[in-house]
Write an enzyme that holds these catalytic residues in place. Structure first.
Site, PDB file in Angstrom:
ATOM      1  N   HIS A  17      41.135  46.610  38.691  1.00 46.48           N
ATOM      2  CA  HIS A  17      41.114  45.712  40.289  1.00 46.48           C
ATOM      3  C   HIS A  17      41.115  45.598  40.903  1.00 46.48           C
ATOM      4  CE1 HIS A  17      38.984  43.861  36.217  1.00 46.48           C
ATOM      5  NE2 HIS A  17      37.875  44.444  36.667  1.00 46.48           N
ATOM      6  N   LYS A  41      26.478  37.452  30.606  1.00 47.26           N
ATOM      7  CA  LYS A  41      27.716  37.517  29.170  1.00 47.26           C
ATOM      8  C   LYS A  41      28.534  36.895  29.393  1.00 47.26           C
ATOM      9  CE  LYS A  41      28.982  42.343  31.613  1.00 47.26           C
ATOM     10  NZ  LYS A  41      30.313  42.881  32.265  1.00 47.26           N
ATOM     11  N   ARG A  90      35.602  54.470  37.642  1.00 50.42           N
ATOM     12  CA  ARG A  90      36.593  55.208  37.056  1.00 50.42           C
ATOM     13  C   ARG A  90      36.029  56.616  36.215  1.00 50.42           C
ATOM     14  NH1 ARG A  90      36.797  49.624  33.104  1.00 50.42           N
ATOM     15  NH2 ARG A  90      34.768  49.663  33.623  1.00 50.42           N
ATOM     16  N   SER A 128      38.679  45.562  30.877  1.00 51.89           N
ATOM     17  CA  SER A 128      38.991  43.844  31.053  1.00 51.89           C
ATOM     18  C   SER A 128      38.402  43.909  29.612  1.00 51.89           C
ATOM     19  CB  SER A 128      37.533  43.267  31.950  1.00 51.89           C
ATOM     20  OG  SER A 128      37.980  42.632  33.155  1.00 51.89           O
TER      21      SER A 128
HETATM   22  P1  ADP Z   1      30.880  44.294  36.117  1.00 54.40           P
HETATM   23  O1  ADP Z   1      31.644  42.297  35.067  1.00 54.40           O
HETATM   24  O2  ADP Z   1      30.459  43.619  36.527  1.00 54.40           O
HETATM   25  O3  ADP Z   1      31.319  44.964  35.354  1.00 54.40           O
HETATM   26  P2  ADP Z   1      34.271  43.971  35.895  1.00 54.40           P
HETATM   27  O4  ADP Z   1      34.654  42.319  36.612  1.00 54.40           O
HETATM   28  O5  ADP Z   1      33.912  44.274  34.531  1.00 54.40           O
HETATM   29  O6  ADP Z   1      32.773  43.665  36.542  1.00 54.40           O
HETATM   30  O7  ADP Z   1      34.844  45.203  37.359  1.00 54.40           O
HETATM   31  C1  ADP Z   1      34.727  44.760  38.925  1.00 54.40           C
HETATM   32  C2  ADP Z   1      34.280  46.358  39.551  1.00 54.40           C
HETATM   33  O8  ADP Z   1      36.223  46.887  39.387  1.00 54.40           O
HETATM   34  C3  ADP Z   1      33.086  47.022  39.168  1.00 54.40           C
HETATM   35  O9  ADP Z   1      32.972  47.957  40.065  1.00 54.40           O
HETATM   36  C4  ADP Z   1      33.583  48.363  38.254  1.00 54.40           C
HETATM   37  O10 ADP Z   1      33.629  49.193  37.898  1.00 54.40           O
HETATM   38  C5  ADP Z   1      35.454  48.006  38.599  1.00 54.40           C
HETATM   39  N1  ADP Z   1      36.436  48.055  37.857  1.00 54.40           N
HETATM   40  C6  ADP Z   1      36.469  47.614  36.734  1.00 54.40           C
HETATM   41  N2  ADP Z   1      37.719  48.201  35.821  1.00 54.40           N
HETATM   42  C7  ADP Z   1      38.177  49.251  36.759  1.00 54.40           C
HETATM   43  C8  ADP Z   1      39.419  50.397  36.952  1.00 54.40           C
HETATM   44  N3  ADP Z   1      40.218  50.384  35.888  1.00 54.40           N
HETATM   45  N4  ADP Z   1      39.682  51.464  37.916  1.00 54.40           N
HETATM   46  C9  ADP Z   1      38.738  50.573  38.990  1.00 54.40           C
HETATM   47  N5  ADP Z   1      37.880  49.832  39.349  1.00 54.40           N
HETATM   48  C10 ADP Z   1      37.534  49.154  38.109  1.00 54.40           C
END
Ligand code: ADP
Length: 154
Positions: A17, A41, A90, A128
């Site tokens: 992120h 969630k 990703r 995450s």
């Molecule tokens: P959500 O619950 O909306 O999926 P996340 O917190 O999991 O939210 O992710 C927020 C954004 O960050 C999403 O666009 C996700 O694809 C992106 N993201 C998550 N992990 C990574 C990573 N390792 N590298 C790049 N982008 C990421």
């Protein structure tokens, strides 16, 4: 002013992120990193902890604002005058998932454009959910987190 919203659960925020926001900083005047609370969630970490870790991660970025919201993402964008939604990709699974959300958001508000940035190679397997699983089994997750974030063992 070009404002982008980077929405997510950030449960917890990871290096992935952090890298997406830092790569996008030169493209926008302001990036709002905001936790969407309206999803079904169930999270591992409280909203307070997740906000605290986001604030620590971006403490040195003047044009990053941290917030949370409890409504549709496009409604929150309108409130904050954000014309762009920033998301990270990703792999193709992310693409398929993100494309669906982006299509729905475009139906809700055609003036808001979703901008996708590719994960850096070294971050592309960080998620995450993977970090949460490691924490549940007592593993050290520091290498997956932004430098300033310290998550106490559960
Ligand atoms: P959500 O619950 O909306 O999926 P996340 O917190 O999991 O939210 O992710 C927020 C954004 O960050 C999403 O666009 C996700 O694809 C992106 N993201 C998550 N992990 C990574 C990573 N390792 N590298 C790049 N982008 C990421």
């Amino acid at each position: 002013m070009n404002v982008a919203l980077f929405p997510g659960s950030f449960d917890p925020v990871t290096k992935g992120h952090e890298s997406i926001v830092k790569k996008a900083l030169p493209m926008f005047d302001k990036i709002i990193v905001a936790i969407g609370e309206n999803t079904s969630k169930k999270t591992m970490f409280s909203l307070e902890d997740r906000l605290k870790w986001l604030k620590e991660t971006f403490a040195d970025c003047d044009n990053v604002e941290i917030d949370s919201y409890n409504c549709l993402t496009t409604d929150y964008c309108r409130q904050k005058n954000a014309k762009f939604i920033l998301r990270g990709l990703r792999d193709t699974a992310d693409f398929q998932y993100e494309k669906n959300i982006s299509d729905i958001n475009t139906m809700l508000d055609p003036e808001i454009e979703t901008v996708f940035l590719l994960a850096d190679k070294q971050d592309s397997s960080i998620s995450s959910s993977f970090v949460r699983e490691m924490i549940m089994f007592g593993k050290d997750v520091r290498e997956f987190l932004p430098k300033s974030v310290v998550i106490p063992n559960k």
